[in-house]
Design a protein around this motif. Structure first.
Motif, short mmCIF file in Angstrom:
data_model
loop_
_atom_site.label_atom_id
_atom_site.label_comp_id
_atom_site.label_asym_id
_atom_site.label_seq_id
_atom_site.Cartn_x
_atom_site.Cartn_y
_atom_site.Cartn_z
N PRO A 223 30.36 16.19 12.93
CA PRO A 223 29.22 15.53 13.58
C PRO A 223 29.12 15.93 15.05
O PRO A 223 30.11 15.95 15.77
CB PRO A 223 29.54 14.04 13.44
N LEU A 224 27.90 16.24 15.48
CA LEU A 224 27.67 16.55 16.89
C LEU A 224 27.42 15.28 17.69
O LEU A 224 27.94 15.11 18.78
CB LEU A 224 26.49 17.51 17.02
N THR A 225 26.64 14.39 17.14
CA THR A 225 26.33 13.16 17.85
C THR A 225 27.54 12.24 17.90
O THR A 225 28.39 12.25 17.01
CB THR A 225 25.16 12.42 17.17
N GLN A 226 27.59 11.44 18.96
CA GLN A 226 28.72 10.55 19.18
C GLN A 226 28.27 9.09 19.22
O GLN A 226 27.18 8.78 19.71
CB GLN A 226 29.41 10.91 20.50
N PRO A 227 29.11 8.20 18.70
CA PRO A 227 28.74 6.77 18.69
C PRO A 227 28.44 6.26 20.09
O PRO A 227 29.13 6.61 21.05
CB PRO A 227 30.00 6.10 18.11
N GLY A 228 27.39 5.46 20.18
CA GLY A 228 27.03 4.85 21.45
C GLY A 228 26.11 5.69 22.31
O GLY A 228 25.68 5.24 23.38
N VAL A 229 25.81 6.92 21.88
CA VAL A 229 24.94 7.80 22.64
C VAL A 229 23.61 7.95 21.90
O VAL A 229 23.58 8.23 20.71
CB VAL A 229 25.58 9.19 22.83
N ARG A 230 22.51 7.77 22.63
CA ARG A 230 21.18 7.97 22.05
C ARG A 230 20.72 9.39 22.39
O ARG A 230 20.68 9.78 23.55
CB ARG A 230 20.20 6.96 22.64
N TYR A 231 20.38 10.17 21.35
CA TYR A 231 20.00 11.56 21.52
C TYR A 231 18.50 11.73 21.28
O TYR A 231 17.96 11.27 20.27
CB TYR A 231 20.74 12.45 20.52
N SER A 232 17.85 12.46 22.20
CA SER A 232 16.44 12.82 22.05
C SER A 232 16.30 14.32 22.31
O SER A 232 16.79 14.83 23.32
CB SER A 232 15.57 12.05 23.06
N VAL A 233 15.65 15.02 21.38
CA VAL A 233 15.54 16.47 21.44
C VAL A 233 14.08 16.89 21.41
O VAL A 233 13.31 16.43 20.54
CB VAL A 233 16.28 17.14 20.27
N MET A 234 13.69 17.76 22.34
CA MET A 234 12.35 18.35 22.31
C MET A 234 12.48 19.86 22.16
O MET A 234 13.20 20.52 22.93
CB MET A 234 11.55 18.02 23.56
N ALA A 235 11.77 20.41 21.18
CA ALA A 235 11.67 21.85 20.99
C ALA A 235 10.22 22.26 21.16
O ALA A 235 9.32 21.42 21.25
CB ALA A 235 12.17 22.24 19.60
N THR A 236 9.97 23.57 21.20
CA THR A 236 8.60 24.08 21.24
C THR A 236 8.43 25.13 20.16
O THR A 236 9.34 25.93 19.91
CB THR A 236 8.23 24.68 22.61
N LYS A 237 7.27 25.13 19.52
CA LYS A 237 7.00 26.11 18.47
C LYS A 237 6.82 27.51 19.05
O LYS A 237 6.83 28.49 18.30
CB LYS A 237 5.75 25.68 17.70
N ASN A 238 6.67 27.60 20.37
CA ASN A 238 6.52 28.90 21.03
C ASN A 238 7.85 29.44 21.54
O ASN A 238 7.85 30.38 22.34
CB ASN A 238 5.54 28.78 22.20
N ASP A 239 8.95 28.86 21.09
CA ASP A 239 10.26 29.28 21.58
C ASP A 239 10.60 30.68 21.05
O ASP A 239 10.67 30.90 19.84
CB ASP A 239 11.34 28.29 21.14
N ALA A 240 10.79 31.62 21.97
CA ALA A 240 11.17 32.98 21.59
C ALA A 240 12.63 33.24 21.88
O ALA A 240 13.10 34.37 21.72
CB ALA A 240 10.30 34.00 22.35
N PHE A 250 16.87 21.42 16.78
CA PHE A 250 16.95 20.05 16.29
C PHE A 250 18.36 19.70 15.81
O PHE A 250 19.05 20.53 15.21
CB PHE A 250 15.96 19.83 15.15
N ILE A 251 18.75 18.48 16.11
CA ILE A 251 20.03 17.95 15.64
C ILE A 251 19.71 17.03 14.46
O ILE A 251 19.21 15.91 14.64
CB ILE A 251 20.75 17.18 16.75
N THR A 252 19.97 17.52 13.27
CA THR A 252 19.58 16.78 12.06
C THR A 252 20.70 15.83 11.65
O THR A 252 21.37 16.03 10.64
CB THR A 252 19.23 17.75 10.93
N GLU A 253 20.87 14.80 12.46
CA GLU A 253 21.85 13.77 12.19
C GLU A 253 21.19 12.41 12.38
O GLU A 253 20.17 12.30 13.08
CB GLU A 253 23.06 13.92 13.13
N PRO A 254 21.72 11.36 11.75
CA PRO A 254 21.08 10.04 11.81
C PRO A 254 20.88 9.56 13.25
O PRO A 254 21.76 9.72 14.10
CB PRO A 254 22.07 9.14 11.06
N GLY A 255 19.71 8.99 13.49
CA GLY A 255 19.43 8.35 14.76
C GLY A 255 18.90 9.26 15.85
O GLY A 255 18.55 8.78 16.93
N VAL A 256 18.81 10.57 15.60
CA VAL A 256 18.36 11.51 16.62
C VAL A 256 16.84 11.63 16.58
O VAL A 256 16.24 11.77 15.51
CB VAL A 256 18.99 12.90 16.43
N THR A 257 16.20 11.56 17.74
CA THR A 257 14.77 11.81 17.86
C THR A 257 14.55 13.30 18.06
O THR A 257 15.00 13.87 19.06
CB THR A 257 14.18 11.03 19.04
#
Length: 292
Positions: A223-240, A250-257
């Motif tokens: 697991p990358l995410t850690q208990p007690g930490v709120r994770y928010s991730v923004m990507a762009t479709k234009n990312d080269a 994206f971090i595809t783990e429970p609770g991540v935005t």
């Protein structure tokens, strides 16, 4: 990964033949990566009852330290405008480039700065806003160095996480539609990491961000995410750079935005991997993640 991924694909054959008799060299064959220096801001602000956590901003590796102020003024000004004690930290600096040194050492530099911020301001915790390579340093600090106890909020912009293929870097150099991506090559032939690090020491730092690296594994395995930490991730479709877009970030783990900039702001000016940090829409979204 970064631009050094070009070298991974182009000199891969050279790397394979560099080991005598085709034997895979040991990790000790790779040169050590210098830690680099830091640029610390003056800790000249104090948290308030409304904004109790200082916000530490970690830029990416794009551009050099001379560009940092202009690149990050929109974000820093917006956060300070919300009353947040905002501090922009740069580490792993080699030849004027941020995060160009050993990534685990850069994370320890961040840990030392967090401790200093807490001691000077009296804050119990800090929030982190990080971009690109700065997100890897932040994740190493939070997961590997035990920083989760100090960080309730992590807002990550175009991070390089588990699903990156490195192909975006090659495309910038006109190398497209290759039969194998740089990350596929490294994954299939992990001994290329110490070989290439030895043959081309300037690549050693970038190679730490590939799946065959122990530094990468320390952060991304399990697991990358850690208990007690709120994770928010923004990507762009234009990312080269962090490719494939979204898959890489994206971090595809429970609770991540996890959000795409374009989905949230379809009528806004286009952004890419680097310029997403400067968009007023991005700064407003970061503030929402921290304070909603």
């Amino acid at each position: 990964m970064r631009a050094a991924m070009v070298g991974v694909a182009v000199v891969g054959v050279l790397g394979m033949t560099a080991a005598p008799g085709g034997a895979a060299p040991s990790d000790s064959a790779a040169p050590s990566v210098p830690a680099g220096t830091v640029i610390e801001p003056a800790i000249d602000c104090h948290p308030s009852d409304v904004r109790p956590n200082p916000v530490i901003v970690l830029p990416g590796a794009d551009g050099g330290t001379a560009d940092t102020a202009a690149q990050w003024d929109p974000m820093v000004s917006a956060l300070r405008g919300q009353g947040a004690c905002t501090l922009l930290f740069q580490g792993g600096i080699v030849d004027g480039k941020r995060w160009a040194g050993d990534m685990s050492s850069a994370a320890r530099q961040l840990a030392q700065f967090v401790a200093k911020v807490k001691a000077v301001t009296g804050a119990a915790k800090v929030d982190i806003v990080a971009h690109s390579a700065g997100t890897f340093v932040a994740n190493y600090f939070v997961k590997v160095l035990g920083g989760a106890a100090d960080v309730p909020n992590m807002v990550l912009l175009t991070p390089e996480a588990r699903g990156c293929d490195g192909a975006g870097f090659l495309a910038q150099y006109g190398l497209k539609n290759l039969p194998i991506t740089p990350v596929q090559l490294i994954t299939a032939l992990p001994f290329l990491v110490p070989v290439l690090s030895t043959l081309m020491p300037s690549m050693a730092n970038a190679l730490q961000l590939t799946p065959a690296s122990d530094v990468y594994k320390a952060v991304m395995n399990g697991p990358l995410t850690q208990p007690g930490v709120r994770y928010s991730v923004m990507a762009t479709k234009n990312d080269a750079i962090a490719t494939p877009p979204g898959v890489c970030s994206f971090i595809t783990e429970p609770g991540v935005t996890n959000v795409f900039y374009e989905d949230l702001f379809p009528g806004s000016p286009a952004v890419d991997h680097s310029t997403v940090r400067s968009s007023p829409d991005t700064t407003n979204w970061v503030i929402e993640q921290l304070y909603s």
